[in-house]
Design a protein around this motif. Structure first.
Motif: not given
Length: 309
Positions: A181-200
């Motif tokens: 949970k981040v604020g009022g949203d249920i989100c992907y953890p940074l450990k999931v997003l960060e490496p994928r964003f780097k690839e993108l």
């Protein structure tokens, strides 16, 4: 997808859209916007698509385009509706001072977006629009399950003439295993997003595209802290006096109006606790924005024992 959280779409009706737009452009501000004393670019379509099928009946967006073309007021429009490339709309777009954002992730999303143009159709839209205006592809919402498909899509976006991509992780309404949970949203953890964003990002740069992060927690990964794709365009001056820029060490100077008492009333829209209105009414936008940042820093220091973004 984003507008599903709003009220029933069948209740939408034509109102004073054009009148309100012209009033804002002419400098008339209300409690939510009186802190802004310059032609801040408008983002049109952030929560609901301005070119959905009902536009054929009401033509409200067509009338707005006429105002934008006449006044040359800067704006960003986000859409997945094919109406925007119909001749009478495209002719006006050519005359406007704007950035176009087309939501297009990958073909797997077609089954999730019933009624919207298919992915291949949106590629055609990008190709037509990019001949006339800076066109950004919105990979919003990003879902990890289709990461490889998105990676393959990036080359096609470049071939269609896109200028860049914006990526933002999916925000879920209900708790799911592996999410947080981040604020009022249920989100992907940074450990999931960060490496994928780097690839993108690497893939985007490989094909000559700009990369922008619509994910607030990873905003600094973008080629600009403003994720709208307006960087370097004449007449597009965003707001650099906000928490995003405080966090990333790129704080602008507040405008004179931001420093005036009373401009803090905009904060009442996001914090409506009893008794706070008087406080906001007698405060400035700049003062409250800085306090918000300080309170956020103190909170993370207390909870995590160190500064956390």
């Amino acid at each position: 997808m984003f507008c599903e959280k709003k009220s029933d779409l069948v209740e939408i009706s034509k109102n004073e859209t054009v009148k309100a737009l012209r009033s804002f452009i002419e400098g008339n501000r209300n409690n939510e916007t009186n802190w802004c004393d310059w032609n801040i670019p408008l983002h049109w379509g952030g929560c609901s698509d301005p070119f959905q099928p009902i536009e054929k009946e009401y033509k409200s967006s067509l009338e707005c385009l006429k105002v934008f073309a006449e006044t040359q007021y800067p704006f960003i429009v986000s859409t997945k509706g094919r109406i925007i490339v119909e001749p009478e709309y495209l002719d006006l777009i050519k005359k406007c001072n704007c950035v176009i954002q087309i939501s297009a992730v990958c073909s797997e999303y077609d089954k999730l977006e019933e009624g919207a143009p298919p992915f291949e159709g949106r590629l055609e839209m990008i190709k037509k629009l990019s001949e006339h205006k800076r066109t950004i592809v919105r990979i919003q919402p990003y879902m990890a399950e289709v990461h490889n498909s998105i990676m393959r899509s990036i080359k096609r976006f470049a071939e269609c003439g896109a200028y860049g991509i914006i990526v933002e992780g999916m925000k879920f309404l209900k708790s799911k295993k592996g999410l947080e949970k981040v604020g009022g949203d249920i989100c992907y953890p940074l450990k999931v997003l960060e490496p994928r964003f780097k690839e993108l990002k690497l893939q985007a740069h490989k094909y000559g595209l700009k990369f922008y992060s619509g994910e607030n927690r990873l905003r600094s990964m973008g080629d600009s802290l403003c994720c709208c794709g307006i960087d370097g365009l004449d007449g597009f001056t965003g707001n650099r006096y906000n928490i995003n820029h405080f966090e990333n060490g790129d704080v602008g100077v507040p405008s004179p109006t931001m420093c005036e008492n009373g401009t803090g009333k905009v904060f009442h829209s996001i914090s409506q606790k009893a008794g706070e209105y008087e406080h906001f009414k007698n405060s400035s936008f700049s003062g409250l924005m800085k306090n918000e940042y300080i309170e956020k820093r103190n909170y993370y220091d207390k909870v995590f024992g160190k500064t956390k973004k």
